[in-house]
Design a protein around this motif. Sequence first.
Motif, PDB file in Angstrom:
ATOM      1  N   THR A 102     -14.341 116.365  -9.985  1.00 18.72           N
ATOM      2  CA  THR A 102     -13.161 116.614 -11.052  1.00 18.72           C
ATOM      3  C   THR A 102     -11.873 116.275 -10.374  1.00 18.72           C
ATOM      4  O   THR A 102     -10.778 115.719 -11.043  1.00 18.72           O
ATOM      5  N   HIS A 103     -11.408 117.103  -9.432  1.00 14.44           N
ATOM      6  CA  HIS A 103     -10.166 117.032  -8.547  1.00 14.44           C
ATOM      7  C   HIS A 103     -10.021 115.445  -8.250  1.00 14.44           C
ATOM      8  O   HIS A 103      -8.815 115.061  -8.036  1.00 14.44           O
ATOM      9  N   GLU A 104     -10.964 114.375  -8.060  1.00  9.89           N
ATOM     10  CA  GLU A 104     -10.683 113.597  -7.573  1.00  9.89           C
ATOM     11  C   GLU A 104     -10.264 112.356  -8.795  1.00  9.89           C
ATOM     12  O   GLU A 104      -9.865 111.292  -8.475  1.00  9.89           O
ATOM     13  N   PRO A 109      -8.316 107.972 -13.372  1.00 16.80           N
ATOM     14  CA  PRO A 109      -9.262 107.434 -12.750  1.00 16.80           C
ATOM     15  C   PRO A 109      -8.828 106.251 -11.632  1.00 16.80           C
ATOM     16  O   PRO A 109      -9.713 105.937 -10.759  1.00 16.80           O
ATOM     17  N   GLU A 110      -7.475 105.890 -11.745  1.00 19.79           N
ATOM     18  CA  GLU A 110      -7.184 104.975 -10.595  1.00 19.79           C
ATOM     19  C   GLU A 110      -7.188 105.418  -9.579  1.00 19.79           C
ATOM     20  O   GLU A 110      -7.237 104.466  -8.600  1.00 19.79           O
ATOM     21  N   SER A 111      -7.036 106.648  -9.343  1.00 17.74           N
ATOM     22  CA  SER A 111      -6.988 107.332  -8.041  1.00 17.74           C
ATOM     23  C   SER A 111      -8.305 107.136  -7.523  1.00 17.74           C
ATOM     24  O   SER A 111      -8.444 107.197  -6.222  1.00 17.74           O
ATOM     25  N   ALA A 112      -9.695 107.538  -8.333  1.00 13.98           N
ATOM     26  CA  ALA A 112     -10.700 107.410  -7.831  1.00 13.98           C
ATOM     27  C   ALA A 112     -11.108 105.831  -7.363  1.00 13.98           C
ATOM     28  O   ALA A 112     -11.776 105.594  -6.318  1.00 13.98           O
ATOM     29  N   ARG A 117     -12.098 102.080  -2.978  1.00 13.58           N
ATOM     30  CA  ARG A 117     -11.939 100.582  -2.615  1.00 13.58           C
ATOM     31  C   ARG A 117     -11.995 100.666  -1.033  1.00 13.58           C
ATOM     32  O   ARG A 117     -12.180  99.748  -0.347  1.00 13.58           O
ATOM     33  N   ALA A 118     -11.576 102.025  -0.511  1.00 21.25           N
ATOM     34  CA  ALA A 118     -11.672 102.017   1.000  1.00 21.25           C
ATOM     35  C   ALA A 118     -12.890 101.731   1.594  1.00 21.25           C
ATOM     36  O   ALA A 118     -13.076 101.410   2.813  1.00 21.25           O
ATOM     37  N   THR A 119     -13.847 102.360   0.699  1.00 19.25           N
ATOM     38  CA  THR A 119     -15.386 102.095   1.050  1.00 19.25           C
ATOM     39  C   THR A 119     -16.223 101.090   0.759  1.00 19.25           C
ATOM     40  O   THR A 119     -17.119 100.519   1.340  1.00 19.25           O
ATOM     41  N   VAL A 120     -15.729 100.172  -0.283  1.00 23.39           N
ATOM     42  CA  VAL A 120     -16.129  99.045  -0.590  1.00 23.39           C
ATOM     43  C   VAL A 120     -16.486  97.934   0.443  1.00 23.39           C
ATOM     44  O   VAL A 120     -17.505  97.678   0.322  1.00 23.39           O
ATOM     45  N   THR A 142     -15.263 106.825 -18.207  1.00 23.09           N
ATOM     46  CA  THR A 142     -14.587 106.857 -17.356  1.00 23.09           C
ATOM     47  C   THR A 142     -15.075 106.286 -16.099  1.00 23.09           C
ATOM     48  O   THR A 142     -14.780 105.443 -15.295  1.00 23.09           O
ATOM     49  N   LEU A 143     -16.425 106.816 -16.060  1.00 26.61           N
ATOM     50  CA  LEU A 143     -17.100 106.238 -14.644  1.00 26.61           C
ATOM     51  C   LEU A 143     -17.485 104.821 -14.683  1.00 26.61           C
ATOM     52  O   LEU A 143     -17.361 104.199 -13.748  1.00 26.61           O
ATOM     53  N   ARG A 144     -17.880 104.510 -16.154  1.00 29.03           N
ATOM     54  CA  ARG A 144     -18.175 103.100 -16.032  1.00 29.03           C
ATOM     55  C   ARG A 144     -16.859 102.339 -15.819  1.00 29.03           C
ATOM     56  O   ARG A 144     -17.065 101.025 -15.384  1.00 29.03           O
ATOM     57  N   GLY A 145     -15.650 102.755 -16.302  1.00 30.17           N
ATOM     58  CA  GLY A 145     -14.509 101.828 -15.933  1.00 30.17           C
ATOM     59  C   GLY A 145     -14.222 101.936 -14.650  1.00 30.17           C
ATOM     60  O   GLY A 145     -13.623 100.931 -14.262  1.00 30.17           O
ATOM     61  N   ILE A 146     -14.420 102.783 -14.040  1.00 28.65           N
ATOM     62  CA  ILE A 146     -14.280 102.967 -12.591  1.00 28.65           C
ATOM     63  C   ILE A 146     -15.047 101.908 -11.682  1.00 28.65           C
ATOM     64  O   ILE A 146     -14.858 100.961 -10.961  1.00 28.65           O
ATOM     65  N   VAL A 147     -16.380 101.848 -12.262  1.00 23.00           N
ATOM     66  CA  VAL A 147     -17.200 100.839 -11.539  1.00 23.00           C
ATOM     67  C   VAL A 147     -17.024  99.474 -11.803  1.00 23.00           C
ATOM     68  O   VAL A 147     -16.801  98.524 -11.123  1.00 23.00           O
ATOM     69  N   ASP A 148     -16.624  99.312 -13.081  1.00 25.73           N
ATOM     70  CA  ASP A 148     -16.074  97.952 -13.649  1.00 25.73           C
ATOM     71  C   ASP A 148     -14.840  97.492 -12.863  1.00 25.73           C
ATOM     72  O   ASP A 148     -14.719  96.406 -12.593  1.00 25.73           O
TER      73      ASP A 148
END
Length: 274
Positions: A102-104, A109-112, A117-120, A142-148
């Motif tokens: 949650t805190h992430e 969601p842009e922060s996640a 992106r540092a790991t990709v 939100t999760l789907r948006g992050i993955v997309d």
Amino acid sequence: MKIGIGTYALFWEFSDRNPEPLGIAGMIDRAAQLGCDVFQICDDPRIEELDAHALRELRERAEILGLDLELGTRTIGRDHLARYLDIAETLGARTLRTMIQTHEIDAGPESAVTELRATVPRVESGDITLALETYEQVPTATLRGIVDALDSPRVGICLDPANCVSALEHPKDVVESCADRTVNLHVKDFAFARQEGWVGFTYSGAPLGEGLLDLDHELGAVYADGRSPSAIVEHWLPWQGDLSTTLAEERAWTDRTLAALRDWRSVHRPPASA
């Protein structure tokens, strides 16, 4: 479609209530005895205590038994994921499941996305897929948006619709939202039961076919269009009053779910080419 079990299918086997808890090597052996294709070491902190030699021994054990290994952790911090990618590489695990906390996403969601992106680049240059799990702390949209937004062939979703019910998301909606980006599947049934006095409900696991999971819908959506993520059996089995009864029930649930997955696979397996 590779079928297997994860640590959560052996929850009571290694709990504090078990005087002889299974170690990770014993879990690998159990998965092999059950005829699994894969075993997912998930949220088991003992894996962090092993040095490279011990990790290679687990890898060799799994290879001899014909098992693929997968790895699971939580959080998306780049340093934490780097450590777990090291472990995954040593184990020969090609899937690393994790969960956004949650805190992430408190700042959005842009922060996640920025943190991931540092790991990709590392997962894209290697042979490991990062699977972000659905659960109640992060809305599925939100999760789907992050993955997309990450838009990487090496980053997808670990689908577990049971986790999202407590956020009032319908399991079928979660499946349909995530199926085409699913790279890892957790399979467990779940149900509500009235508490004593008919005041409130308990939400917990159920034997496959007796709860709210529409397995045919889930598998049909996930494995459409040639997709082939592994299917990992898990449970939310409540304590059954004593250890022997609980372990027997846990093993029965596992047998039942594995059988259902194998039956589905046998019916839907693509025909062999001539």
